[in-house]
Design a protein around this motif. Structure first.
Motif, PDB file in Angstrom:
ATOM      1  N   PHE A  95       0.838  -1.197   0.000  1.00  0.00           N
ATOM      2  CA  PHE A  95       0.000   0.000   0.000  1.00  0.00           C
ATOM      3  C   PHE A  95       0.871   1.244   0.000  1.00  0.00           C
ATOM      4  N   GLN A  96       0.230   2.387  -0.345  1.00  0.00           N
ATOM      5  CA  GLN A  96       0.978   3.642  -0.369  1.00  0.00           C
ATOM      6  C   GLN A  96       1.503   3.966   1.028  1.00  0.00           C
ATOM      7  N   HIS A  97       0.586   3.982   1.983  1.00  0.00           N
ATOM      8  CA  HIS A  97       1.025   4.078   3.377  1.00  0.00           C
ATOM      9  C   HIS A  97       1.290   2.646   3.780  1.00  0.00           C
ATOM     10  N   HIS A  99       0.872   0.678   6.006  1.00  0.00           N
ATOM     11  CA  HIS A  99      -0.197  -0.155   6.578  1.00  0.00           C
ATOM     12  C   HIS A  99       0.346  -1.376   7.300  1.00  0.00           C
ATOM     13  N   LEU A 100       1.459  -1.189   8.002  1.00  0.00           N
ATOM     14  CA  LEU A 100       1.913  -2.263   8.899  1.00  0.00           C
ATOM     15  C   LEU A 100       1.108  -2.158  10.183  1.00  0.00           C
ATOM     16  N   LEU A 101       1.006  -3.277  10.915  1.00  0.00           N
ATOM     17  CA  LEU A 101       0.282  -3.232  12.185  1.00  0.00           C
ATOM     18  C   LEU A 101       1.220  -2.701  13.274  1.00  0.00           C
ATOM     19  N   ASP A 102       0.792  -1.621  13.904  1.00  0.00           N
ATOM     20  CA  ASP A 102       1.655  -0.935  14.877  1.00  0.00           C
ATOM     21  C   ASP A 102       2.074  -1.833  16.035  1.00  0.00           C
ATOM     22  N   LEU A 104       2.707  -4.984  16.040  1.00  0.00           N
ATOM     23  CA  LEU A 104       3.578  -6.112  15.700  1.00  0.00           C
ATOM     24  C   LEU A 104       4.935  -5.595  15.239  1.00  0.00           C
ATOM     25  N   ASP A 146       7.028   2.050  14.094  1.00  0.00           N
ATOM     26  CA  ASP A 146       7.385   3.446  14.376  1.00  0.00           C
ATOM     27  C   ASP A 146       8.868   3.612  14.711  1.00  0.00           C
ATOM     28  N   ARG A 160       6.248  -8.421   3.374  1.00  0.00           N
ATOM     29  CA  ARG A 160       4.965  -8.987   3.782  1.00  0.00           C
ATOM     30  C   ARG A 160       4.143  -9.403   2.558  1.00  0.00           C
TER      31      ARG A 160
ATOM     32  N   ARG B  12      -2.197  -8.982  21.105  1.00  0.00           N
ATOM     33  CA  ARG B  12      -1.256  -7.859  21.082  1.00  0.00           C
ATOM     34  C   ARG B  12      -1.958  -6.539  21.351  1.00  0.00           C
ATOM     35  N   ARG B  18       3.386  -1.591  23.598  1.00  0.00           N
ATOM     36  CA  ARG B  18       4.487  -0.823  24.164  1.00  0.00           C
ATOM     37  C   ARG B  18       4.009   0.524  24.662  1.00  0.00           C
ATOM     38  N   ARG B  19       2.821   0.889  24.252  1.00  0.00           N
ATOM     39  CA  ARG B  19       2.299   2.184  24.669  1.00  0.00           C
ATOM     40  C   ARG B  19       0.931   1.981  25.295  1.00  0.00           C
ATOM     41  N   LYS B 278      -8.368   0.065  10.039  1.00  0.00           N
ATOM     42  CA  LYS B 278      -7.340  -0.099   9.021  1.00  0.00           C
ATOM     43  C   LYS B 278      -6.677  -1.475   9.165  1.00  0.00           C
ATOM     44  N   ASP B 279      -6.345  -1.842  10.416  1.00  0.00           N
ATOM     45  CA  ASP B 279      -5.710  -3.143  10.647  1.00  0.00           C
ATOM     46  C   ASP B 279      -6.600  -4.276  10.138  1.00  0.00           C
ATOM     47  N   VAL B 282      -6.437  -4.432   6.495  1.00  0.00           N
ATOM     48  CA  VAL B 282      -5.156  -4.995   6.070  1.00  0.00           C
ATOM     49  C   VAL B 282      -5.165  -6.512   6.252  1.00  0.00           C
ATOM     50  N   LEU B 286      -4.741  -9.437   3.562  1.00  0.00           N
ATOM     51  CA  LEU B 286      -3.722 -10.489   3.634  1.00  0.00           C
ATOM     52  C   LEU B 286      -4.353 -11.879   3.678  1.00  0.00           C
ATOM     53  N   TYR B 383      -7.151   6.270   2.575  1.00  0.00           N
ATOM     54  CA  TYR B 383      -6.008   6.939   3.202  1.00  0.00           C
ATOM     55  C   TYR B 383      -6.470   8.117   4.019  1.00  0.00           C
ATOM     56  N   GLU B 384      -5.815   8.283   5.151  1.00  0.00           N
ATOM     57  CA  GLU B 384      -6.213   9.353   6.059  1.00  0.00           C
ATOM     58  C   GLU B 384      -5.875  10.731   5.481  1.00  0.00           C
TER      59      GLU B 384
END
Ligand SMILES: Nc1ncnc2c1ncn2[C@@H]1O[C@H](COP(=O)(O)OP(=O)(O)O)[C@@H](O)[C@H]1O
Ligand SMILES: [Mg+2]
Lengths: 233, 384
Positions: A95-97, A99-102, A104, A146, A160, B12, B18-19, B278-279, B282, B286, B383-384
């Motif tokens: 994807f353009q962004h 779109h990974l899961l934050d 993981l 991040d 991925r 998760r 982590r936050r 979004k997740d 995605v 997948l 997209y945002e």
């Protein structure tokens, strides 16, 4: 040698959004055939429907009209589960962004499609580690999205997309958010993997230079009859 | 269908982040809501069970556990044969032949109507405290018991009567406002019938008070005796029905807290779905099926429900048991039969509470889960 069916065959594809006076027809009667092994660039002005087209081909959305076959298989009447199965086995998405899961890390993000397909955790992680090596991210496996640069994020995203060894790679402006150098390097990587894995690739891009390095350029215009289709080699 | 990946992602979201994320916050709020609801329900029902089991054990302690009565009329046919049959078959069971009626009880100051009961297990005259108060007498005083039955005497028909010394004062039977005088069986028979009539046979078995009625009934039915057997439940049906009803009403009323908690869970799961839209898109991209994404949310809801309700149940039980053991909540003495507020944890009730909480959680997660799975993945990828 028997004739291989085209990887993508779209006929009269139409898609619009909204209803009533605000209804917007984005694609109207689009025909597109992409032979197996080809690397196709899709270019066009912003808002013309490039992402929409990619979503339809990637079975992430359903067209309003028209027919779509992937690798010789008609995809029009498949139910949600069969479409999910095809996405899992046949299609890899960048994807353009990113779109990974934050939540993981890089390794788990790459392993995600494998886990979804039912591969056991250990096997999925081994393959994910290989893929991270292949995209030049050895040693970044336990970094979270991040903690990675934009270029690195997109590399993880490419890894991925290829995790399930798809036949069809769909990339929606994969370099759109990267600086020149990083964009260049990512594009090199995509070409390299495309050739090495024998993929069929459709890459949406704004970058004319990159588009020209693909086998063929499909220019999407607001009106279908203005669209053009050019072989570059 | 494997949902290992979806589970992995859901876990998760909840732990190992982590936050401090909104998902974690709303999850904790949902947990707290459900936990509090279950806690309140467990403690309230433990309190209720504590009082109710006090009432039950009082019933067990004082009254008969079963009673054999004639199918019709007031005379039991062949009471001795029935008594020895029951004694032979039931073994270690107290068997008392009784006869009941009404009479006048007089003392120096006048006479009042009262219930009279003759029992084969006593040879003394006992007056309960209600009747003693009405007559203004105490232990050791003399009373006169006057029957409605008449006897022909040289002076014409006169009521059957006799005098007796009150041995001791008995506690009153609940709800008996007239008062009761208890006599040896033969005296009561003379007073009420003039012949050895037995009205009923009372049975007591402290080892199995609630099952005694059924056992006696089986024996007597086999013997084809013309009798009815009332077990403990039949003997106290109005009271026991009221107790059961009370428990149901409390369960429903306090259970509404759980419904509110479940609605909160529903909102929070919907919020997670929106936050992670979004997740989800995605993951669908997948290869996740709509069903496995739906299950992700069901699992999320069930995990919250399970953790919340088990925590609430454990803490609630611990609090109830501690309050019961330490007798921390004292009651004014003399008003109740116990000196501190009793709590009792009934495992079946506990299981029911947890099951209801889990069911509501699953339901609460199901609605947003359905909405999630119905969308095409592309909708979540804008997209945002
Ligand atoms: N879900 C949607 N609802 C309404 N309009 C949409 C939606 N998705 C896309 N559009 C509109 O459709 C047009 C094409 O969008 P898109 O395919 O993203 O274009 P491109 O990728 O070529 O920039 C745009 O005008 C966009 O605003
Ligand atoms: Mg786009």
């Amino acid at each position: 040698m028997s004739e291989r069916p085209p990887m993508v065959r779209a006929e009269g594809l139409g898609k619009g959004y909204g209803s009533g006076p605000t209804r917007l027809e984005v694609l109207d009667g689009l025909d597109l055939e992409v032979p197996a092994g080809q690397m196709l660039a899709v270019v066009g002005p912003s808002g013309v429907g490039k992402s929409t087209l990619l979503h339809l081909i990637g079975l992430l959305d359903r067209p309003d009209r028209g027919r779509l076959a992937l690798d010789g298989l008609a995809a029009d009447d498949l139910d949600g589960n069969r479409r999910a199965g095809l996405r899992s086995r046949l299609i890899g998405f960048v994807f353009q962004h990113h779109h990974l899961l934050d939540e993981l890390d890089a390794l788990d993000n790459v392993a995600l499609p494998l886990r979804i397909a039912g591969v056991r955790a250990a096997g999925a992680r081994d393959r994910a580690a290989e893929l991270l090596d292949a995209v030049g991210l050895t040693g970044r496996a336990s970094h979270f999205p991040d903690q990675l640069s934009g270029g690195e994020q997109q590399r993880v995203s490419v890894a991925r997309a290829l995790a399930m060894r798809p036949g069809l790679l769909l990339a929606d402006e994969p370099t759109g958010n990267l600086d020149r150098d990083n964009a260049e390097r990512l594009f090199e990587l995509v070409i390299e993997l495309h050739l090495k894995a024998g993929l069929t690739s459709i890459i949406v891009t704004h970058n004319e230079e990159m588009a020209r390095r693909c086998d063929r350029i499909f220019r999407l215009a607001p009106r279908a009859e203005l669209s053009s289709d050019v072989r570059t080699v | 269908m494997a949902i290992g990946a979806e589970l992995h992602v859901a876990s998760r979201y909840l732990v190992g982040t982590r936050r401090w994320t909104p998902v974690v916050t709303v999850t904790l709020i949902s947990l707290l809501g459900l936990g509090l609801g279950v806690f309140a329900l467990v403690v309230t029902l433990a309190l209720l069970d504590g009082f109710q089991s006090g009432i039950r054990s009082q019933i067990e302690a004082r009254a008969a556990h079963a009673e054999v009565r004639p199918t019709s009329g007031r005379r039991l046919a062949e009471p001795d044969r029935l008594a020895s049959l029951l004694q032979g078959r039931l073994g270690e069971v107290e068997i008392v032949q009784v006869v009941r009626g009404m009479c006048l009880v007089g003392s120096g100051t006048g006479a009042v109507p009262a219930s009279v009961v003759g029992r084969s297990d006593t040879d003394r005259t006992t007056v309960d405290s209600v009747l003693a108060r009405r007559l203004g007498i105490g232990a050791g005083d003399r009373i006169e018991v006057i029957s409605a039955r008449q006897r022909l005497t040289p002076m014409g028909p006169l009521p059957v009567r006799f005098t007796a010394d009150v041995g001791r004062l008995a506690p009153p039977a609940p709800g008996d406002e007239a008062g009761t005088v208890e006599l040896p069986l033969d005296r009561a028979q003379r007073l009420l019938w003039g012949e050895p009539v037995v009205g009923a046979i009372e049975l007591r078995d402290p080892a199995d008070p609630w099952g005694l009625g059924d056992r006696a009934r089986a024996i007597l039915e086999e013997a084809a005796a013309p009798v009815r057997v009332a077990g403990l439940v039949e003997l106290h049906r109005p009271l026991l029905t009221a107790l059961a009803l009370e428990k149901i009403m409390i369960f429903v009323a306090v259970g509404l807290m759980l419904v509110v908690a479940a609605l909160n869970l529903l909102c929070n799961v919907a919020m997670v779905a929106a936050e992670k839209r979004k997740d989800l898109a995605v993951m669908a991209g997948l290869g996740s099926t709509p069903g496995s994404l739906r299950r992700l949310f069901l699992v999320l809801g069930l995990v919250i429900g399970l953790v919340g309700s088990v925590a609430g149940a454990v803490v609630g039980s611990a609090v109830a048991i501690t309050l019961d053991r330490t007798e921390a909540l004292e009651l004014p003495s003399g008003v109740f039969m116990v000196s501190a507020v009793p709590f009792e944890i009934d495992p079946a009730t506990l299981a029911l509470v947890v099951a209801v909480a889990l069911g509501l959680s699953a339901g609460a997660a199901w609605l947003p889960a359905r909405l999630v799975a119905r969308r095409e993945p592309a909708e979540g990828l804008r997209y945002e």
